[in-house]
Enzyme design. Sequence first.
Site, PDB file in Angstrom:
ATOM      1  N   GLU A 225       0.899  -1.056  -0.177  1.00  0.00           N
ATOM      2  CA  GLU A 225       0.056   0.522  -0.201  1.00  0.00           C
ATOM      3  C   GLU A 225       1.279   1.499   0.229  1.00  0.00           C
ATOM      4  OE1 GLU A 225      -3.056   0.097  -0.087  1.00  0.00           O
ATOM      5  OE2 GLU A 225      -3.312  -2.138   0.375  1.00  0.00           O
ATOM      6  N   CYS A 259      -2.200   8.762   3.977  1.00  0.00           N
ATOM      7  CA  CYS A 259      -1.765   8.429   1.789  1.00  0.00           C
ATOM      8  C   CYS A 259      -3.340   8.910   1.580  1.00  0.00           C
ATOM      9  CB  CYS A 259      -1.895   7.356   2.113  1.00  0.00           C
ATOM     10  SG  CYS A 259      -3.477   5.605   3.612  1.00  0.00           S
TER      11      CYS A 259
END
Length: 461
Positions: A225, A259
């Site tokens: 990720e 993020c």
Amino acid sequence: MDPASPGTVVARFRDATAEDALAAVRAAATAAGPWAALPAARRATALTAVADLIEQRVDEIATLITREEGKPLGAARGEAGKSAEQFRLAAQLAYLVEGATYPQEAAATFAYTLRSPLGVVVAVTPWNFPLSLAARKIAPALAAGNAVVFKPSPVTAGVGAWLAGVAAEAGVPDGVLQLVQGQDPAAMRALVAAPEVAAISFTGSDAVGAVLRREANPRARLQLELGGHNAAVVCADADLDAAAAKVAGGAFDLTGQACTSTDRVLVAAAVADEFTERLAEKVRALRVGPGDRAGVTTGPVATAAQHERLTGLKESAVAAGARVVAEGSLDDDRDPAGWWVVPTLFADVPDGHPLVAGEVFGPYLTVVPVDSVEEALAVVNASSHGLVTAVHTRELAVAHRFAQRATCGIVKINDRTTGNGVAPPFGGWKASSGGAFPEGGRQALDFVTDTKTVYLHYGES
Ligand code: NAD
């Protein structure tokens, strides 16, 4: 180190060496078999106990998160609550390691699938959600019967150690959850290349993700990720007040260090001035200071490197002609040495400047007028990254078509780009992810188990 007062050491740990890392992997490999052999109920009980302990000690862990990472206490408590929920969900997952049955072409045969744990799963996490991202990786891996080697960020090593301690106290047996601290390059190479490692779940930067692709045991399954480059799109028909609040939340909560944070807001030109002014009001209301102080909305950035990078990014944008539309304020009673970055709303940022061309990962937001939803979609889809996009509109058809066509893993309709539930899949598209396995929810089991097909012949014919 406390980012609000960088002279203050919160906790000290020795960097693991390559030998330490290999010893952790071997110990995990030894512990994995007996853990997998336990009834699901035993693993579920231990995972529920982890959730209970996190909830009982929410003040203690929230304080530690704030001291190590900097986010305000309220956000740290929210993260602790989310982490407990990850463990509660995982306790249910222990019972959901299911297979299927299949009819056969031949007579008297029958096929079914079994799901087995992989063995040793390595979980490598960043500092920005030091507890909840760790929980999202560790809890489902344990639920399925894997042992885990947990490698927290050195920036939040204390939170990592706290979680490992709580797991032991909750009844996760010795050896099943190993902790490797630090970031020594030889130790990292040894950890990810070890032959016993069956899977690596990593959340962090694109750069380290690329290192893992090169250096990981080639037989290990990867779940990466990585970075985001996220936009919010505000259509002309949107509820502008509600959209301004959500866009500001997505850009500035957590000091922009998620993020999933919003880097740029693409606003229909017809409402751009009006929307920008509403957004500017929200930005002016932000107050930067220590995360444990009342009235502070925005903590420091987490590291000296973040501070230096973000300070330089603003200077370079302004030098290139960007206009500062609004800024937040600094709390008067703060350590001047803290890693403070003032939330800033920009406009007129030249195309291609890093402030709009890539991940910002800090409390900066740029307004970009667009002429149509089509243009907004083209801008979003041109990004190399594809984690999350928000669209603000009252038109159901516009929202749904946008969700269908945006090339990203998550679309938020009339909501912040940040924040996600424990049950839905979480993962980006394009450069935001690597490996075919999203995290989160029931589908998390796909990454941490292998499928075996069993053919059973039960007759002569
Ligand atoms: P980072 O990549 O520097 O570090 C992440 C982790 O990798 C840390 O534990 C670090 O110690 C470890 N690491 C460093 N070098 C390594 C190596 N050679 N081998 C193995 N591990 C190594 O990231 P960061 O600065 O901690 O976090 C910020 C980044 O994380 C941002 O780019 C952000 O977008 C990304 N992020 C992504 C998600 C997501 O779900 N997509 C979530 C949060 C953060």
